[in-house]
Design an enzyme around this catalytic site. Structure first.
Site, PDB file in Angstrom:
ATOM      1  CG  ASP A   7      -1.904   1.197   1.214  1.00  0.00           C
ATOM      2  OD1 ASP A   7      -2.359   1.581   0.116  1.00  0.00           O
ATOM      3  OD2 ASP A   7      -2.208   1.753   2.277  1.00  0.00           O
ATOM      4  CE1 TYR A  39       2.291   5.652  -3.738  1.00  0.00           C
ATOM      5  CE2 TYR A  39       1.170   3.824  -4.825  1.00  0.00           C
ATOM      6  CZ  TYR A  39       2.306   4.354  -4.236  1.00  0.00           C
ATOM      7  OH  TYR A  39       3.441   3.595  -4.180  1.00  0.00           O
ATOM      8  CB  CYS A  70      -3.279   0.258  -2.545  1.00  0.00           C
ATOM      9  SG  CYS A  70      -3.296   1.954  -3.121  1.00  0.00           S
ATOM     10  CG  ASN A  71      -9.764   0.507  -2.916  1.00  0.00           C
ATOM     11  OD1 ASN A  71     -10.700  -0.112  -3.370  1.00  0.00           O
ATOM     12  ND2 ASN A  71      -9.419   0.439  -1.639  1.00  0.00           N
ATOM     13  CB  CYS A 206      -9.562   4.649   0.300  1.00  0.00           C
ATOM     14  SG  CYS A 206      -7.943   5.169   0.929  1.00  0.00           S
ATOM     15  CG  HIS A 208      -5.012   5.241   4.112  1.00  0.00           C
ATOM     16  ND1 HIS A 208      -4.482   4.663   2.995  1.00  0.00           N
ATOM     17  CD2 HIS A 208      -3.967   5.755   4.807  1.00  0.00           C
ATOM     18  CE1 HIS A 208      -3.169   4.822   3.005  1.00  0.00           C
ATOM     19  NE2 HIS A 208      -2.826   5.485   4.091  1.00  0.00           N
TER      20      HIS A 208
HETATM   21  N1  DGL Z   1      -4.974   3.145   0.754  1.00  0.00           N
HETATM   22  C1  DGL Z   1      -4.942   3.444  -0.627  1.00  0.00           C
HETATM   23  C2  DGL Z   1      -6.247   3.122  -1.316  1.00  0.00           C
HETATM   24  O1  DGL Z   1      -6.858   2.137  -0.953  1.00  0.00           O
HETATM   25  C3  DGL Z   1      -4.203   4.666  -1.070  1.00  0.00           C
HETATM   26  C4  DGL Z   1      -4.588   6.000  -0.533  1.00  0.00           C
HETATM   27  C5  DGL Z   1      -3.662   7.067  -1.061  1.00  0.00           C
HETATM   28  O2  DGL Z   1      -2.442   6.828  -1.053  1.00  0.00           O
HETATM   29  O3  DGL Z   1      -4.159   8.099  -1.513  1.00  0.00           O
HETATM   30  O4  DGL Z   1      -6.659   3.772  -2.235  1.00  0.00           O
END
Ligand code: DGL
Length: 283
Positions: A7, A39, A70-71, A206, A208
């Site tokens: 991630d 990201y 990580c989506n 996401c 997070h």
């Molecule tokens: N946790 C990640 C997701 O599932 C990335 C979040 C990020 O880095 O903006 O999208």
């Protein structure tokens, strides 16, 4: 086998935790690209390059299978890497090598249908009955992956994706619960206004957000079902490993945590979620 979990930061720990619970005998390496997190506001090519670099690091460290927890990476980079990078890499390594994402299992959980299922396209207007809100990063929202893939399978589900541009960064930085709660309440209110009523179900799209799932629960009407990616991913991985025993070799239950950012202890939010001090080594 050593399973890699990737991630941009701490969000993937939510998936990692369920994978560890489900496969305690496997060895795991978790890699957080905290040097480049978040990201979600980055461009597509950048996300592809960063995801490839993270996976390469995990394959070099001895993983044969990597789960993108990580989506954003799954939505933007996975297909590209599977088509343009993995075939050569497999030849070079001469051993089973693969990357799995988390959007396929999430959509299977949301639709109640296997990925291979495609709805019969009906000419007449379909009454949308089930309203699904998806909270996601800007990059995931821009990809429209949830709207497109759910519509292919279930025309009776109306999908409303709510981009939450600052939320993952806030959680990654260990922002206090009041600030995170206010941001979440704003996004729930925004999507509710767009739908014209509260959603029937929601996806925390996401990883997070899963760390603060209780705050989403508090902001949504009581009892709104949440589709949880960690459970969906653990279930899908179990099916994948049953179909691909070439990846299954006995492990010793080793757990390694790596970061491209600052090594050491993670902040209280990550630690509270994890339930113990969490120390990352340099990647
Ligand atoms: N946790 C990640 C997701 O599932 C990335 C979040 C990020 O880095 O903006 O999208």
């Amino acid at each position: 086998m050593t399973l890699g979990v990737f991630d941009s930061g701490i969000g993937g720990l939510s998936v990692h935790r369920k994978l560890v619970d489900r496969f305690p005998e496997l060895d795991f390496i978790y890699l957080a690209d905290q040097k480049n997190t978040p990201y979600g506001g980055r461009g597509g090519e950048e996300i592809v390059a960063l995801t490839q670099a993270g996976c390469a690091r995990l394959f070099d460290t001895g993983c044969d299978l990597v789960v993108l927890a990580c989506n954003t990476a799954s939505a933007i980079a996975l297909r590209r890497l599977q088509q343009t990078w993995l075939p050569d890499l497999r030849r070079q390594r001469g051993r089973p090598t693969n990357i799995l994402g988390i959007i396929v299992p999430t959509i299977e959980a949301a639709t109640g249908l296997p990925w291979e299922h495609e709805a019969e396209r009906r000419g007449d207007k379909v009454e949308k009955l089930d309203v699904l809100a998806v909270f996601a990063t800007s990059a995931t929202a821009r990809s429209r992956v949830y709207e497109i893939e759910i519509d292919k399978r279930r025309q009776d589900v109306a999908v409303f994706v709510e981009p939450c541009p600052d939320l993952a960064g806030m959680i990654e930085a260990g922002a206090g619960p009041d600030r995170v709660q206010r941001a979440i309440a704003g996004h729930v209110a925004a999507v509710t206004a767009r739908i014209g009523k509260a959603p029937d179900r929601a996806i925390l799209g996401c990883t997070h957000y899963e760390i603060v799932a209780d705050l989403f629960r508090a902001a949504l009407p009581a009892g709104t079902p949440l589709i949880h990616q960690p459970e969906a991913t653990a279930g899908a991985l179990s099916g994948y490993l049953a179909r691909h025993p070439e990846f299954l070799s006995p492990g010793k239950g080793n757990r390694i945590f790596l970061t491209t950012g600052t090594p050491g202890l993670q902040h209280a939010l990550a630690e509270d979620f994890w339930g113990a001090p969490l120390v990352f080594d340099p990647a």
